[in-house]
Design a protein around this motif. Structure first.
Motif, PDB file in Angstrom:
ATOM      1  N   VAL A 258     -51.104  63.223 -24.460  1.00  0.00           N
ATOM      2  CA  VAL A 258     -51.608  63.047 -23.093  1.00  0.00           C
ATOM      3  C   VAL A 258     -50.472  63.197 -22.083  1.00  0.00           C
ATOM      4  CG1 VAL A 258     -52.629  61.382 -21.493  1.00  0.00           C
ATOM      5  CG2 VAL A 258     -53.563  61.622 -23.795  1.00  0.00           C
ATOM      6  N   THR A 335     -55.574  68.219 -23.942  1.00  0.00           N
ATOM      7  CA  THR A 335     -55.062  67.256 -22.958  1.00  0.00           C
ATOM      8  C   THR A 335     -54.661  67.948 -21.665  1.00  0.00           C
ATOM      9  OG1 THR A 335     -52.829  67.402 -23.920  1.00  0.00           O
ATOM     10  CG2 THR A 335     -54.273  65.648 -24.725  1.00  0.00           C
ATOM     11  N   VAL A 389     -58.856  62.542 -28.016  1.00  0.00           N
ATOM     12  CA  VAL A 389     -58.568  63.634 -27.072  1.00  0.00           C
ATOM     13  C   VAL A 389     -59.820  64.467 -26.821  1.00  0.00           C
ATOM     14  CG1 VAL A 389     -57.319  65.808 -26.837  1.00  0.00           C
ATOM     15  CG2 VAL A 389     -56.104  63.753 -27.552  1.00  0.00           C
ATOM     16  N   THR A 393     -61.699  64.976 -23.171  1.00  0.00           N
ATOM     17  CA  THR A 393     -61.765  66.298 -22.541  1.00  0.00           C
ATOM     18  C   THR A 393     -63.210  66.741 -22.328  1.00  0.00           C
ATOM     19  OG1 THR A 393     -59.681  66.835 -23.642  1.00  0.00           O
ATOM     20  CG2 THR A 393     -60.911  68.655 -22.669  1.00  0.00           C
TER      21      THR A 393
END
Length: 442
Positions: A258, A335, A389, A393
């Motif tokens: 991140v 990310t 993640v 997203t």
């Protein structure tokens, strides 16, 4: 225009420095300590935001409406009210430190004290920097924006060269506080004239006139504070669930990915300082804005190119990271996409800004957050950091789509399939890459 670009570039450079600091820490500290620091920073962001009470959003509007002689008092009231909110926030932090869920990053009285000091420093520096920006002082604004991150990075590099043994969370927090104390001292020197004026006018503080204005600022800022809180939950959800289900070593991988992907927020900073002012001016001159569709397409393809570049760079950058973070390159595409999607909604959902329908953003964010929670509950047990993640997203993509649809209903559509398809294909590829990385590094 040069002045606007100066503001935008300083914010973008600050985002880049923050993206570099965590990879450097990967060589200095154990993964568990890096994860604890990342979680502490999440807690700091939440409590600083709550202590601000949404007044920072109202500062921009009130600054231009206030007579020149009252602008210093406006800053004083926002700072004093926000600092007054630190006490109940500190009590909440102490209570949080007693729970098992926060034992990793608030496991001592020192960590809580550093958190309270961090809240005060953040409130002061953020409000002061915003005030300087409104005063149109680009050089000083750049110094304050970049100063804290640059000093923090320099202290980390110094710890690497000496070398210092950073074995506890308090050691990292002490370096962070020193960097930001120096930045706050420079800010105080820059604002010394305004602070002297505030002292001379202290009898005017919290009069009936100012109490009325503060109530108006609260009413304006609270809906925006809700959106900010929901955004924080979207950002923190993956780290919280990973801490509970997989432990700090996995959180460290997630935090590293991140942090590297946050370099994409440079684009968002440029949008806030360059794109929005230009759109507002163009809308006032010609409400049809015939150039908007073409500009949106160019921005989209530029975003696609940046994501591909960041993905390739991630696989090169991994050579500079310890072996524990071998799965990070597979996560960078996803990310990096998240801040890019948040920036793109400034383009395709610009109608919401122009129509001033602020309720749409928290509603869209709440819907995206619900989907993120469901996806995280399913994917994190299967793919660990990659699952966190992917869910984050996908939620950002859904938020972008919901705001774009709402904007087309409230105002007009900026683009059709030709605008949204490339990013969807890229999103699916990024998610596939993240899953492949989870299997590759098991």
């Amino acid at each position: 225009m040069t002045r606007i670009l100066g503001f935008g570039m300083s914010s973008a450079f600050t985002a880049l420095l923050r993206a570099l600091s965590l990879p450097l820490m990967g060589w200095l500290v154990a993964p568990e300590l890096l994860a604890a620091y990342a979680l502490w920073q999440l807690a700091l962001g939440l409590f600083t935001m709550l202590a601000g009470l949404g007044l920072g959003h109202a500062l921009v509007r009130e600054f231009h409406a206030a007579p020149v002689g009252e602008r210093s008092l406006l800053l004083a009231h926002i700072l004093l009210v926000s600092l007054g909110a630190v006490l109940p926030i500190a009590v909440c932090a102490v209570l949080l430190s007693l729970s098992d869920s926060s034992s990793a990053y608030l496991n001592s009285n020192n960590a809580v004290l550093f958190l309270v000091a961090g809240i005060v420093l953040n409130l002061y520096i953020t409000s002061g920097a915003q005030y300087i920006r409104l005063q149109q002082w680009p050089v000083v604004y750049a110094q304050i924006q970049v100063g804290g991150s640059l000093l923090w990075l320099m202290l980390l590099i110094s710890a690497w060269i000496l070398p210092l043994q950073l074995l506890r969370l308090e050691h990292l927090l002490l370096l962070w506080v020193i960097a930001n104390l120096l930045n706050a001292a420079w800010l105080t020197w820059v604002l010394r004239g305004d602070l002297q004026l505030i002292n001379q006018q202290r009898a005017a503080l919290f009069t009936a006139h100012w109490r009325k204005r503060l109530r108006q600022m609260f009413r304006y800022g609270h809906p925006l504070l809700l959106s900010e809180t929901l955004y924080w939950v979207m950002s923190a959800l993956g780290a919280i669930l990973l801490t509970a289900w997989h432990g700090l070593e996995t959180v460290a991988v997630y935090a590293m990915a991140v942090a590297i992907g946050s370099a994409g927020s440079m684009v968002g900073q440029l949008f806030n300082t360059v794109w929005l002012p230009e759109v507002y001016r163009s809308h006032q001159a010609n409400s049809d804005m015939p150039w908007l569709r073409g500009a949106a397409l160019k921005i989209l393809w530029a975003s696609v190119g940046l994501v591909l570049l960041a993905t390739a760079g991630g696989f090169i950058f991994v050579l500079l990271l310890p072996v524990h973070y071998a799965s990070v390159p597979y996560l960078v595409a996803a990310t990096f996409m998240r801040p890019m999607l948040m920036a793109l909604q400034r383009v395709t959902a610009i109608g919401i800004e122009l129509q001033r329908t602020t309720w749409v953003s928290p509603l869209a964010m709440a819907m995206a957050l619900t989907v993120q929670l469901l996806l995280a509950w399913w994917l994190i047990p299967l793919y660990a950091a990659a699952g966190a993640v992917i869910s984050m997203t996908l939620a950002a993509w859904l938020f972008w789509q919901l705001k774009s649809i709402a904007s087309s209903l409230l105002w007009r559509s900026v683009g059709g399939v030709w605008l949204y398809s490339p990013m969807l294909i890229l999103l699916l590829a990024a998610c596939g890459l993240a899953i492949a990385g989870a299997y590759q590094t098991q």
